[in-house]
Design a protein around this motif. Structure first.
Motif, PDB file in Angstrom:
ATOM      1  N   GLY A  95       0.828  -1.200   0.000  1.00  0.00           N
ATOM      2  CA  GLY A  95       0.000   0.000   0.000  1.00  0.00           C
ATOM      3  C   GLY A  95       0.861   1.247   0.000  1.00  0.00           C
ATOM      4  O   GLY A  95       1.824   1.354  -0.755  1.00  0.00           O
ATOM      5  N   HIS A  96       0.502   2.212   0.858  1.00  0.00           N
ATOM      6  CA  HIS A  96       1.299   3.429   0.973  1.00  0.00           C
ATOM      7  C   HIS A  96       2.648   3.123   1.616  1.00  0.00           C
ATOM      8  O   HIS A  96       2.733   2.318   2.557  1.00  0.00           O
ATOM      9  CB  HIS A  96       0.575   4.462   1.842  1.00  0.00           C
ATOM     10  CG  HIS A  96      -0.698   4.975   1.242  1.00  0.00           C
ATOM     11  ND1 HIS A  96      -0.748   5.654   0.046  1.00  0.00           N
ATOM     12  CD2 HIS A  96      -1.986   4.914   1.695  1.00  0.00           C
ATOM     13  CE1 HIS A  96      -1.993   5.993  -0.218  1.00  0.00           C
ATOM     14  NE2 HIS A  96      -2.769   5.546   0.757  1.00  0.00           N
ATOM     15  N   ASN A  97       3.694   3.770   1.131  1.00  0.00           N
ATOM     16  CA  ASN A  97       4.968   3.664   1.831  1.00  0.00           C
ATOM     17  C   ASN A  97       4.925   4.560   3.064  1.00  0.00           C
ATOM     18  O   ASN A  97       3.997   5.378   3.212  1.00  0.00           O
ATOM     19  CB  ASN A  97       6.122   4.032   0.891  1.00  0.00           C
ATOM     20  CG  ASN A  97       6.052   5.469   0.410  1.00  0.00           C
ATOM     21  OD1 ASN A  97       5.991   6.414   1.184  1.00  0.00           O
ATOM     22  ND2 ASN A  97       6.057   5.644  -0.911  1.00  0.00           N
ATOM     23  N   PRO A  98       5.880   4.438   3.993  1.00  0.00           N
ATOM     24  CA  PRO A  98       5.810   5.191   5.249  1.00  0.00           C
ATOM     25  C   PRO A  98       5.681   6.701   5.076  1.00  0.00           C
ATOM     26  O   PRO A  98       4.912   7.353   5.795  1.00  0.00           O
ATOM     27  CB  PRO A  98       7.117   4.811   5.950  1.00  0.00           C
ATOM     28  CG  PRO A  98       7.430   3.449   5.432  1.00  0.00           C
ATOM     29  CD  PRO A  98       6.996   3.458   3.995  1.00  0.00           C
ATOM     30  N   ALA A  99       6.424   7.280   4.136  1.00  0.00           N
ATOM     31  CA  ALA A  99       6.329   8.720   3.909  1.00  0.00           C
ATOM     32  C   ALA A  99       5.001   9.081   3.249  1.00  0.00           C
ATOM     33  O   ALA A  99       4.367  10.079   3.603  1.00  0.00           O
ATOM     34  CB  ALA A  99       7.498   9.192   3.047  1.00  0.00           C
ATOM     35  N   GLY A 100       4.579   8.259   2.305  1.00  0.00           N
ATOM     36  CA  GLY A 100       3.312   8.503   1.629  1.00  0.00           C
ATOM     37  C   GLY A 100       2.124   8.422   2.565  1.00  0.00           C
ATOM     38  O   GLY A 100       1.138   9.148   2.402  1.00  0.00           O
ATOM     39  N   GLY A 101       2.202   7.547   3.556  1.00  0.00           N
ATOM     40  CA  GLY A 101       1.124   7.427   4.522  1.00  0.00           C
ATOM     41  C   GLY A 101       0.912   8.709   5.305  1.00  0.00           C
ATOM     42  O   GLY A 101      -0.233   9.132   5.530  1.00  0.00           O
ATOM     43  N   TRP A 102       1.999   9.340   5.705  1.00  0.00           N
ATOM     44  CA  TRP A 102       1.889  10.608   6.425  1.00  0.00           C
ATOM     45  C   TRP A 102       1.357  11.710   5.519  1.00  0.00           C
ATOM     46  O   TRP A 102       0.604  12.579   5.955  1.00  0.00           O
ATOM     47  CB  TRP A 102       3.235  11.006   7.023  1.00  0.00           C
ATOM     48  CG  TRP A 102       3.512  10.295   8.304  1.00  0.00           C
ATOM     49  CD1 TRP A 102       4.330   9.223   8.510  1.00  0.00           C
ATOM     50  CD2 TRP A 102       2.944  10.599   9.587  1.00  0.00           C
ATOM     51  NE1 TRP A 102       4.305   8.835   9.829  1.00  0.00           N
ATOM     52  CE2 TRP A 102       3.467   9.660  10.511  1.00  0.00           C
ATOM     53  CE3 TRP A 102       2.045  11.553  10.038  1.00  0.00           C
ATOM     54  CZ2 TRP A 102       3.116   9.679  11.865  1.00  0.00           C
ATOM     55  CZ3 TRP A 102       1.696  11.577  11.383  1.00  0.00           C
ATOM     56  CH2 TRP A 102       2.231  10.633  12.278  1.00  0.00           C
ATOM     57  N   MET A 103       1.739  11.696   4.248  1.00  0.00           N
ATOM     58  CA  MET A 103       1.213  12.679   3.309  1.00  0.00           C
ATOM     59  C   MET A 103      -0.286  12.529   3.141  1.00  0.00           C
ATOM     60  O   MET A 103      -1.030  13.516   3.067  1.00  0.00           O
ATOM     61  CB  MET A 103       1.918  12.553   1.961  1.00  0.00           C
ATOM     62  CG  MET A 103       1.361  13.476   0.878  1.00  0.00           C
ATOM     63  SD  MET A 103       1.374  15.240   1.351  1.00  0.00           S
ATOM     64  CE  MET A 103       3.125  15.611   1.133  1.00  0.00           C
ATOM     65  N   VAL A 104      -0.773  11.292   3.086  1.00  0.00           N
ATOM     66  CA  VAL A 104      -2.210  11.045   2.972  1.00  0.00           C
ATOM     67  C   VAL A 104      -2.949  11.641   4.166  1.00  0.00           C
ATOM     68  O   VAL A 104      -3.969  12.328   4.012  1.00  0.00           O
ATOM     69  CB  VAL A 104      -2.493   9.534   2.870  1.00  0.00           C
ATOM     70  CG1 VAL A 104      -3.984   9.246   3.042  1.00  0.00           C
ATOM     71  CG2 VAL A 104      -2.018   8.997   1.530  1.00  0.00           C
ATOM     72  N   VAL A 105      -2.449  11.389   5.370  1.00  0.00           N
ATOM     73  CA  VAL A 105      -3.090  11.917   6.572  1.00  0.00           C
ATOM     74  C   VAL A 105      -3.059  13.441   6.576  1.00  0.00           C
ATOM     75  O   VAL A 105      -4.049  14.108   6.922  1.00  0.00           O
ATOM     76  CB  VAL A 105      -2.404  11.353   7.831  1.00  0.00           C
ATOM     77  CG1 VAL A 105      -2.919  12.052   9.084  1.00  0.00           C
ATOM     78  CG2 VAL A 105      -2.635   9.856   7.924  1.00  0.00           C
ATOM     79  N   PHE A 106      -1.928  14.021   6.177  1.00  0.00           N
ATOM     80  CA  PHE A 106      -1.793  15.474   6.122  1.00  0.00           C
ATOM     81  C   PHE A 106      -2.815  16.080   5.160  1.00  0.00           C
ATOM     82  O   PHE A 106      -3.482  17.077   5.480  1.00  0.00           O
ATOM     83  CB  PHE A 106      -0.369  15.834   5.704  1.00  0.00           C
ATOM     84  CG  PHE A 106      -0.076  17.313   5.716  1.00  0.00           C
ATOM     85  CD1 PHE A 106      -0.354  18.088   6.826  1.00  0.00           C
ATOM     86  CD2 PHE A 106       0.490  17.920   4.605  1.00  0.00           C
ATOM     87  CE1 PHE A 106      -0.092  19.451   6.846  1.00  0.00           C
ATOM     88  CE2 PHE A 106       0.770  19.279   4.609  1.00  0.00           C
ATOM     89  CZ  PHE A 106       0.483  20.044   5.730  1.00  0.00           C
ATOM     90  N   LEU A 107      -2.965  15.473   3.987  1.00  0.00           N
ATOM     91  CA  LEU A 107      -3.930  15.971   3.013  1.00  0.00           C
ATOM     92  C   LEU A 107      -5.365  15.827   3.523  1.00  0.00           C
ATOM     93  O   LEU A 107      -6.197  16.732   3.340  1.00  0.00           O
ATOM     94  CB  LEU A 107      -3.763  15.220   1.688  1.00  0.00           C
ATOM     95  CG  LEU A 107      -2.528  15.574   0.867  1.00  0.00           C
ATOM     96  CD1 LEU A 107      -2.345  14.577  -0.272  1.00  0.00           C
ATOM     97  CD2 LEU A 107      -2.628  16.989   0.311  1.00  0.00           C
ATOM     98  N   LEU A 108      -5.667  14.718   4.165  1.00  0.00           N
ATOM     99  CA  LEU A 108      -7.018  14.523   4.706  1.00  0.00           C
ATOM    100  C   LEU A 108      -7.334  15.552   5.783  1.00  0.00           C
ATOM    101  O   LEU A 108      -8.453  16.092   5.835  1.00  0.00           O
ATOM    102  CB  LEU A 108      -7.166  13.104   5.267  1.00  0.00           C
ATOM    103  CG  LEU A 108      -7.243  11.966   4.251  1.00  0.00           C
ATOM    104  CD1 LEU A 108      -7.261  10.621   4.972  1.00  0.00           C
ATOM    105  CD2 LEU A 108      -8.465  12.107   3.360  1.00  0.00           C
TER     106      LEU A 108
END
Length: 220
Positions: A95-108
């Protein structure tokens, strides 16, 4: 033989559909703001609120790759991942990589803040937001200012997000966009396929989120 490649479904239909709907609606929100079509701008915000509520709930009750517990790592792990940002390597991330996961949460968080503050915003075309009358004028003015600030931060975050996707494709040779379109990617057989939630759960959650958003927008 354990490393033989096979096609794996990593992103379910709800995640992909909501993702691209949000992309389209953010673009529409920008266009209606520039054209001063504030009635439509507000309606777009209402739909965005329902989709964001769904995505947040899907992060707890949805498919494995959609769950926050599955992709949200510690900040240290995300920073460790970024150390290898310039290393060209195959994409074995389910799924999301570790950095991408934080970006998803930030955008949400930014999107949710933008839609919620939008409920307070008053303007000359659409009169007032449904919650404007519940707060004193100074607080409403501060919320309106934060609505504009959050929009600028959101646009910057979107640009960063797009640049990161392009960078992964050009530098690491990993196409992060294609799986979000078709839902699947090629992974080694040794990598376990994620559990995918059923469509009935998604429909029920989406209906509940649409009702909740409508309640806030029309009755509060």
């Amino acid at each position: 033989m354990s490393n033989a490649a096979r096609v794996v479904l990593v992103w379910d239909v709800p995640v992909r559909l909501v993702h691209w709907l949000i992309v389209s609606l953010v673009a529409a929100a920008y266009a209606t703001w520039r054209l001063n079509w504030m009635v439509w701008h507000g309606r777009i915000g209402d739909v965005l609120l329902a989709l964001l509520l769904f995505r947040l709930l899907w992060g707890f009750f949805g498919s494995e790759t959609a769950r926050f517990s599955r992709f949200l790592t510690s900040p240290r792990t995300a920073l460790e991942h970024l150390k290898y940002a310039l290393l060209r390597e195959p994409d074995h991330q389910v799924g999301h990589n570790p950095a991408g996961g934080w970006m998803v949460v930030f955008l949400l968080v930014l999107l949710l803040g933008e839609t919620l503050t939008g409920l307070y915003v008053a303007n000359d075309i659409a009169d007032v937001g449904p919650l404007t009358g519940f707060v004193p004028a100074p607080a409403a003015n501060a919320i309106e200012a934060s609505h504009a600030i959050l929009w600028d931060v959101l646009l910057a975050a979107i640009v960063l997000h797009v640049l990161a996707i392009a960078g992964y494709a050009a530098i690491k040779g990993q196409n992060l966009l294609r799986p979000m379109i078709i839902g699947s990617k090629v992974l080694p057989a040794s990598v376990a396929a994620p559990r995918i939630a059923g469509p009935v759960r998604a429909v029920l959650l989406l209906a509940g989120c649409a009702a909740a958003a409508a309640l806030v927008v029309n009755l509060v």
